[in-house]
Design an enzyme around this catalytic site. Sequence first.
Site, PDB file in Angstrom:
ATOM      1  N   ASP A   1      -7.048  -4.371  -1.100  1.00  0.00           N
ATOM      2  CA  ASP A   1      -7.906  -3.370  -0.418  1.00  0.00           C
ATOM      3  C   ASP A   1      -7.513  -1.918  -0.755  1.00  0.00           C
ATOM      4  O   ASP A   1      -6.281  -1.676  -1.389  1.00  0.00           O
ATOM      5  CB  ASP A   1      -7.489  -3.384   1.149  1.00  0.00           C
ATOM      6  CG  ASP A   1      -7.672  -4.678   1.695  1.00  0.00           C
ATOM      7  OD1 ASP A   1      -8.564  -5.608   1.177  1.00  0.00           O
ATOM      8  OD2 ASP A   1      -7.038  -4.868   2.860  1.00  0.00           O
TER       9      ASP A   1
HETATM   10  N1  URA Z   1      -4.129  -8.750   2.368  1.00  0.00           N
HETATM   11  C1  URA Z   1      -4.720  -7.747   3.127  1.00  0.00           C
HETATM   12  O1  URA Z   1      -4.906  -7.713   4.445  1.00  0.00           O
HETATM   13  N2  URA Z   1      -5.072  -7.087   2.086  1.00  0.00           N
HETATM   14  C2  URA Z   1      -5.023  -6.848   0.714  1.00  0.00           C
HETATM   15  O2  URA Z   1      -5.452  -6.006   0.213  1.00  0.00           O
HETATM   16  C3  URA Z   1      -4.027  -8.065   0.441  1.00  0.00           C
HETATM   17  C4  URA Z   1      -3.810  -9.046   1.082  1.00  0.00           C
END
Ligand code: URA
Length: 248
Positions: free
Chosen positions: A107
């Site tokens: 993310d």
């Molecule tokens: N889990 C999440 O919530 N976000 C990420 O970027 C990777 C794993």
Amino acid sequence: MVEGEGERLQKVLARAGYGSRRTCEILIDQGRVTIDGRVAHLGNRIDPAVNVVCVDGKLAPIVDGTIYFLVNKPTGVVTTAYDPQGRPSILELVHAPVRVFPVGRLDMDTEGLILVTNDGRLAHLLTHPSSGIQKEYLARVQGDPSPGALRRLREGVELEDGRTAPAQVSRVSEGLLRIVIHEGRNRQVRRMCEAIGHDVLRLVRTRIGPLSDPNLTPGSNRQLSQSEVRRLMDAVGMTKDIASTMPV
Ligand code: URA
């Protein structure tokens, strides 16, 4: 180094993406290129399948052209190649001599390790749900989850896209969890923590299978070593002879 046979070094470097032959001659002239650890000179010829060539101390992708970078993604950077909103992409952090892409996603608000490569086969195997490759995260959460909440995380929680597989979860300190999962669902760790009532405040990926590097600072990257590539390939059941292409 092969005398009188093999390919001219500047030609091989140009093919690997370091610019025109003339640009590559300048790189060689400046002493920035090594062959098997020794500074190269104009006129040197090499066998790309045998000699190890580095530019500025980094392995040149001269054999089968595969190249692998471990990147520590800071927050605010997207892991797509292009962002319609113009936010910076992870690819801007990596100065690869060939076209590369990120393996999987983090993310925008998540920090930590992500692999960038041009090896489509490895990328496919790593991101395939059956790969089972472990991904380890440090999650700073709101509040301090109880032992019962941690147990729920370990056993699997119900999310809108189904129950999560069992995970390794440990409490590092108050409100700080180490979570190891082997699935790769969208925003999975954040959603798992929300499901037990503890929103994630900060999320950092600290390991991808056998790869970790506490010394890699946010925003920086480095190429993988030969043994790291091999361990990664072993982890996804892929075997390949890379002995002559990567630094140990
Ligand atoms: N889990 C999440 O919530 N976000 C990420 O970027 C990777 C794993």
